[in-house]
Motif scaffolding. Structure first.
Motif, short mmCIF file in Angstrom:
data_model
loop_
_atom_site.label_atom_id
_atom_site.label_comp_id
_atom_site.label_asym_id
_atom_site.label_seq_id
_atom_site.Cartn_x
_atom_site.Cartn_y
_atom_site.Cartn_z
N THR A 124 0.22 1.60 -6.96
CA THR A 124 0.46 2.33 -8.37
C THR A 124 1.24 1.32 -9.23
O THR A 124 2.33 0.95 -8.93
N LYS A 137 0.90 -1.19 0.01
CA LYS A 137 -0.01 0.08 0.07
C LYS A 137 0.84 1.29 0.02
O LYS A 137 1.64 1.60 0.71
N GLY A 138 0.48 2.17 -1.15
CA GLY A 138 1.16 3.45 -0.85
C GLY A 138 2.62 3.26 -1.96
O GLY A 138 3.38 4.21 -1.95
N LYS A 139 2.81 2.08 -2.60
CA LYS A 139 4.17 2.05 -3.34
C LYS A 139 3.80 1.78 -4.53
O LYS A 139 2.49 1.56 -5.23
N THR A 140 4.75 1.90 -5.34
CA THR A 140 4.60 1.85 -7.10
C THR A 140 5.34 0.44 -7.45
O THR A 140 6.54 0.37 -6.94
N THR A 148 -4.24 4.40 -6.97
CA THR A 148 -4.63 5.45 -5.75
C THR A 148 -3.59 5.81 -4.76
O THR A 148 -2.84 4.82 -4.84
N GLU A 149 -3.84 6.74 -4.26
CA GLU A 149 -2.71 7.33 -3.52
C GLU A 149 -2.50 6.36 -2.33
O GLU A 149 -1.37 6.03 -1.87
N ASP A 150 -3.39 5.97 -1.78
CA ASP A 150 -3.27 4.93 -0.61
C ASP A 150 -3.41 3.59 -0.97
O ASP A 150 -3.31 2.78 -0.08
#
Length: 310
Positions: free
Chosen positions: A145, A110-113, A140-142
């Motif tokens: 990606t 979560k929160g990572k690319t 999404t941001e949270d």
């Protein structure tokens, strides 16, 4: 090094009456054709990707080839059934690889690319599907990606150099990364994750063998002989991965022999005839994943029964 040659290649043909017909095989550079290692010779044509192979198949210049299952379905649906699926030749072998030891599950992303090998292909949609199953939003941001900007062949190097931190790749690319750096490891086996939600023993196909409908109809005996020899090549590849790897390297498939040897035991190469109900079920389960995200990725619908060669 001795190859297994079959009657269709090197100028030998299977005859029926006064007619003789040879089978023209097309292979893709990369892992999908490793099981055909013992069939590779100067009569086999190489292609960089499915987009290069398909026009020649549709023109009748190549008779048999290998494709991702969704690409095969899309071509069938959009070409009035010009090609048919002969068999599943590769089951799922996707992994999330990283150097980040804190990642032990998809929830840790979560929160990572994450770099994903293959936009619009099985790695993308299977990853999206498993993120959804874990309650994680994509792009999404949270959430997580998905990054498709890095060519598959470059992902290992970028992960090792620290330019990226996470990647979803098929074999042998996970093995390539782990061979080049002892800091890279498989954090999540996406096959195991798929089974966690779909049930023990469930698995999805990555690669299928296809044949042009015209060739299959006119040359059933030739095709049957080829399929027997392909299965012999697969068996020998599984028994002798280093030798098979050397054949692939010599043929110029872009794979080092040592990498092939290490990856074959993890690559899930199989031969499941499309005529078997189990094959159709596995393919449709995968194609339904594609349908859920982008129906155009398989040509708008599940292929009808004519897609499955009998």
């Amino acid at each position: 090094m001795k190859k297994i040659f079959f009657s269709l290649f090197a100028g030998l043909v299977l005859c029926a009456g006064v007619c003789a017909q040879s089978l023209r095989l097309g292979v893709l550079n990369g892992p999908s054709c490793i099981p055909a290692a013992y069939l590779l010779d100067e009569s086999v044509e190489k292609f960089a990707d499915p987009q290069a192979l398909l026009p020649k198949m549709l023109k009748g210049e190549i008779d048999v080839g290998f494709l991702p299952a969704n690409v095969a379905a899309k071509v069938y649906n959009s070409s009035n059934g010009a090609i048919q699926c002969v068999a599943i030749t590769g089951n799922g072998n996707l992994s999330l690889i990283t150097t980040d030891t804190s990642v032990k599950s998809l929830a840790d992303l979560k929160g990572k690319t994450v770099a994903v090998a293959g936009q619009g292909a099985t790695p993308e949609y299977m990853f999206r599907y498993l993120l959804d199953k874990n309650g994680i939003a994509a792009d999404t941001e949270d959430g997580v990606t998905l990054d498709f900007s890095i060519p598959t062949a470059q992902i290992a190097a970028q992960l090792i150099s620290g330019k990226i931190s996470y990647a979803v790749v098929p074999e042998p690319f996970a093995t390539v990364a782990q061979t080049k750096s002892d800091k890279v490891f498989v954090a999540v086996d996406l096959q195991a994750e798929y089974e966690r939600f779909e049930g023990k023993g469930k698995i999805y196909p990555l690669t299928v063998m296809v044949v042009t409908k015209t060739f299959a109809k006119k040359n059933a005996k030739v095709l049957k002989a080829f399929l027997e020899d392909y299965q012999a090549s697969l068996a020998k590849t599984l028994e002798n991965p280093m030798e098979a790897g050397q054949l692939c390297e010599d043929f110029g498939l872009g794979l080092a022999a040592a990498i092939v040897a290490k990856s074959v035991p993890k690559a899930n190469y199989v031969y499941i005839p499309a005529s078997k109900a189990d094959a159709k079920k596995k393919i449709e389960e995968l194609l339904n994943v594609f349908l859920a995200y982008d129906e155009t990725s398989i040509g708008g619908k599940l292929p009808d029964k004519g897609f499955y060669y009998k």
